[in-house]
Design a protein around this motif. Structure first.
Motif, mmCIF file in Angstrom:
data_model
loop_
_atom_site.group_PDB
_atom_site.id
_atom_site.type_symbol
_atom_site.label_atom_id
_atom_site.label_comp_id
_atom_site.label_asym_id
_atom_site.label_seq_id
_atom_site.Cartn_x
_atom_site.Cartn_y
_atom_site.Cartn_z
ATOM 1 N N LEU A 29 1.058 -1.007 0.182
ATOM 2 C CA LEU A 29 -0.243 0.053 -0.183
ATOM 3 C C LEU A 29 0.744 1.067 0.039
ATOM 4 C CD1 LEU A 29 -2.557 -1.032 2.809
ATOM 5 C CD2 LEU A 29 -2.227 -1.899 0.924
ATOM 6 N N HIS A 30 0.609 1.734 -0.876
ATOM 7 C CA HIS A 30 1.219 2.870 -1.065
ATOM 8 C C HIS A 30 0.198 4.403 -0.937
ATOM 9 C CE1 HIS A 30 4.938 5.399 -2.486
ATOM 10 N NE2 HIS A 30 4.060 6.005 -3.201
ATOM 11 N N VAL A 31 1.193 5.180 0.147
ATOM 12 C CA VAL A 31 -0.139 6.495 0.090
ATOM 13 C C VAL A 31 1.442 8.007 -0.384
ATOM 14 C CG1 VAL A 31 -0.786 7.788 1.791
ATOM 15 C CG2 VAL A 31 -0.891 5.725 1.616
ATOM 16 N N HIS A 32 0.888 8.189 -1.745
ATOM 17 C CA HIS A 32 1.128 8.959 -2.569
ATOM 18 C C HIS A 32 0.981 10.897 -1.683
ATOM 19 C CE1 HIS A 32 2.224 12.642 -4.932
ATOM 20 N NE2 HIS A 32 3.074 11.913 -5.955
ATOM 21 N N HIS A 33 1.400 11.046 -0.734
ATOM 22 C CA HIS A 33 1.422 12.234 -0.175
ATOM 23 C C HIS A 33 0.661 13.803 -0.425
ATOM 24 C CE1 HIS A 33 2.916 9.478 3.147
ATOM 25 N NE2 HIS A 33 1.400 10.124 4.136
ATOM 26 N N GLY A 34 1.596 14.152 -1.886
ATOM 27 C CA GLY A 34 1.247 15.537 -2.227
ATOM 28 C C GLY A 34 1.349 16.556 -1.899
ATOM 29 N N LEU A 35 3.403 16.064 -0.738
ATOM 30 C CA LEU A 35 3.765 16.980 0.426
ATOM 31 C C LEU A 35 4.844 17.254 -0.911
ATOM 32 C CD1 LEU A 35 2.783 16.190 3.154
ATOM 33 C CD2 LEU A 35 1.516 17.371 2.161
ATOM 34 N N GLN A 36 5.771 16.490 -1.728
ATOM 35 C CA GLN A 36 7.169 17.622 -1.750
ATOM 36 C C GLN A 36 6.995 16.625 -3.744
ATOM 37 O OE1 GLN A 36 10.060 14.888 -0.531
ATOM 38 N NE2 GLN A 36 8.936 14.240 0.737
ATOM 39 N N ALA A 37 7.836 17.628 -3.932
ATOM 40 C CA ALA A 37 8.166 17.358 -5.690
ATOM 41 C C ALA A 37 8.482 15.701 -5.501
ATOM 42 C CB ALA A 37 8.821 18.372 -6.268
ATOM 43 N N ALA A 38 9.628 14.882 -4.976
ATOM 44 C CA ALA A 38 10.158 13.815 -4.760
ATOM 45 C C ALA A 38 8.898 12.986 -5.318
ATOM 46 C CB ALA A 38 10.807 14.102 -4.031
ATOM 47 N N ALA A 39 7.691 13.119 -4.159
ATOM 48 C CA ALA A 39 6.999 12.027 -3.920
ATOM 49 C C ALA A 39 6.447 11.323 -5.035
ATOM 50 C CB ALA A 39 5.695 12.582 -3.644
ATOM 51 N N GLY A 41 8.585 10.716 -7.410
ATOM 52 C CA GLY A 41 9.650 8.977 -7.799
ATOM 53 C C GLY A 41 8.979 8.544 -7.263
ATOM 54 N N PHE A 42 8.671 8.317 -5.768
ATOM 55 C CA PHE A 42 8.659 7.191 -5.183
ATOM 56 C C PHE A 42 7.401 6.703 -5.596
ATOM 57 C CE2 PHE A 42 9.817 10.298 -1.878
ATOM 58 C CZ PHE A 42 11.408 10.994 -1.423
ATOM 59 N N GLU A 43 6.189 7.208 -6.001
ATOM 60 C CA GLU A 43 5.571 6.509 -7.010
ATOM 61 C C GLU A 43 5.985 5.817 -7.701
ATOM 62 O OE1 GLU A 43 1.381 6.709 -9.336
ATOM 63 O OE2 GLU A 43 1.996 8.014 -7.282
ATOM 64 N N SER A 44 6.535 6.271 -8.868
ATOM 65 C CA SER A 44 7.434 5.568 -9.678
ATOM 66 C C SER A 44 8.372 4.091 -9.515
ATOM 67 C CB SER A 44 7.777 6.515 -10.533
ATOM 68 O OG SER A 44 7.175 7.444 -11.365
#
Length: 296
Positions: A29-39, A41-44
C-alpha cells in the motif's frame, strides 16, 4: 496481509520479508502524500520495484496539508492512517504491517521525554494497535535502521531516500541528526535500553488503565462529583484522564487537569459551577456529574 510501502529502506525491507514469508498473499500500500515534488519519484519507484518482484501494489493519492494551528507531521500521519485503513479494507486485508524500527522507537521516547510526557508518551509506539477498524503491526521495533540498510545493500535491493528526513526544522529530524549520535557516543547500544524503558512504561500504563476502569465503575461514566471526591487526588486524575481519552478522544494538559481537580475539591454545594476548557471543548458540571462538551 498488507504492508505500508513508502519505497524507503525500512518499508522495502519489511515488504521483501513479508513477501518471502507469505508469497502471493501480500499487497503493498503506497500513499502519495502530495507534500513534496519527490513524491512522484517515490511512486514510480514503487511501481517498478513491485513489478520486478511480482508484488501487488495499490496506490492512493491524498492531500495531507495541515490546517491552521495543526502540526504538519500529525496531520500527515493521521491522513496516512485513514488512507491505509481504507486501502486495506478494499484489498481485503485485515492487518497492515508498518516499517518503524528500533531507531524510530528510540526517537519517539526521546521526543516524549523532551516534552515532559506521561506514561502513554514514554511507552513509545506499540507493537500492535487498531485504528479506523484495521489492525496495524510493527514487527521491526527490535531491528535498527543500520541493520535494515546493510541487508538491503548486501542483497542488491534498491530503495529511495526521503529528502525531508534530513530537514532539521522538524523536531524528530533534529533528534535523529544531533541527539541520537550523542547518545551513541555516551551510551553505545542505548536503543534496546530505551525500548525496555518503553515496555516498562506501557506495562505501568496498563495497570493504571485497569485501576481507572475500576474507579469509573464506582464513580459512573460520566463521573459523579461526589464519588470522585471519595478517591485520592491521584486516582481522580487517573480516572478523569481515562474517561476523557476513551470516551471523548481528548487529553487534558497537566495545568488543565490540576485546575479541574481543584474545582472538583471545592465543589461542595449544589450550585457550584465547573466550566473548564480542555482540548477544544469544555468539562462542565451537569447536575451531579462532570460532562465533556465538544466544540460546536
Amino acid at each position: 496481509m498488507a504492508v505500508a510501502y513508502s519505497a524507503g529502506a525500512d518499508s522495502t525491507a519489511l515488504l521483501l520479508a513479508a513477501h518471502r514469508r507469505w508469497s502471493g498473499r501480500v499487497v503493498a500500500l503506497h500513499v502519495h502524500h502530495g507534500l513534496q515534488a519527490a513524491a512522484d519519484g517515490f511512486e514510480s519507484h514503487a511501481h517498478r520495484f513491485c513489478a520486478r518482484h511480482g508484488i501487488e501494489l495499490q496506490v492512493s493519492r491524498v492531500q495531507a496539508a495541515h490546517g491552521p494551528g495543526e502540526s504538519p507531521e500529525a496531520a500527515a500521519r493521521e491522513k496516512r492512517y485513514i488512507t491505509l485503513a481504507g486501502m486495506a479494507k478494499s484489498a481485503g486485508a485485515d492487518f497492515v504491517l508498518l516499517g518503524q524500527h528500533a531507531d524510530d522507537q528510540a526517537e519517539t521516547v526521546l521526543l516524549a521525554l523532551s516534552r515532559g510526557a506521561g506514561l502513554p508518551g514514554l511507552a513509545g509506539m506499540p507493537e500492535r494497535f487498531e485504528r479506523h477498524g484495521v489492525l496495524f503491526g510493527r514487527p521491526l521495533l527490535a531491528v535498527t535502521s543500520a541493520e535494515l540498510r546493510c541487508w538491503l545493500q548486501a542483497s542488491g535491493h534498491s530503495f529511495v531516500d526521503d529528502p525531508t528526513n534530513t530537514d532539521v526544522r522538524y523536531t524528530r529530524n533534529r533528534i535523529r541528526a544531533v541527539l541520537m549520535p550523542a547518545w551513541d557516543v555516551c551510551f553505545p547500544g542505548f536503543r534496546p535500553m530505551l525500548a525496555r524503558s518503553a515496555r516498562h512504561a506501557a506495562q505501568a500504563q496498563t495497570l493504571l488503565d485497569d485501576l481507572a476502569r475500576l474507579d469509573l465503575a464506582h464513580t459512573g461514566e460520566p463521573p459523579t462529583v461526589g464519588a470522585l471526591q471519595t478517591l485520592s487526588r491521584e486516582r481522580q486524575s487517573n480516572a478523569i484522564r481515562h474517561w476523557l481519552r476513551h470516551s471523548h478522544g481528548v487529553a487534558a494538559s497537566a495545568a488543565q487537569l490540576d485546575e479541574l481537580l481543584d474545582q472538583v475539591a471545592d465543589c461542595r454545594t449544589r450550585g457550584h459551577r465547573i466550566h473548564l476548557k480542555v482540548s477544544s471543548g469544555f468539562v462542565v458540571r451537569s447536575g451531579d456529574r462532570l460532562n465533556y462538551t465538544p466544540p460546536i
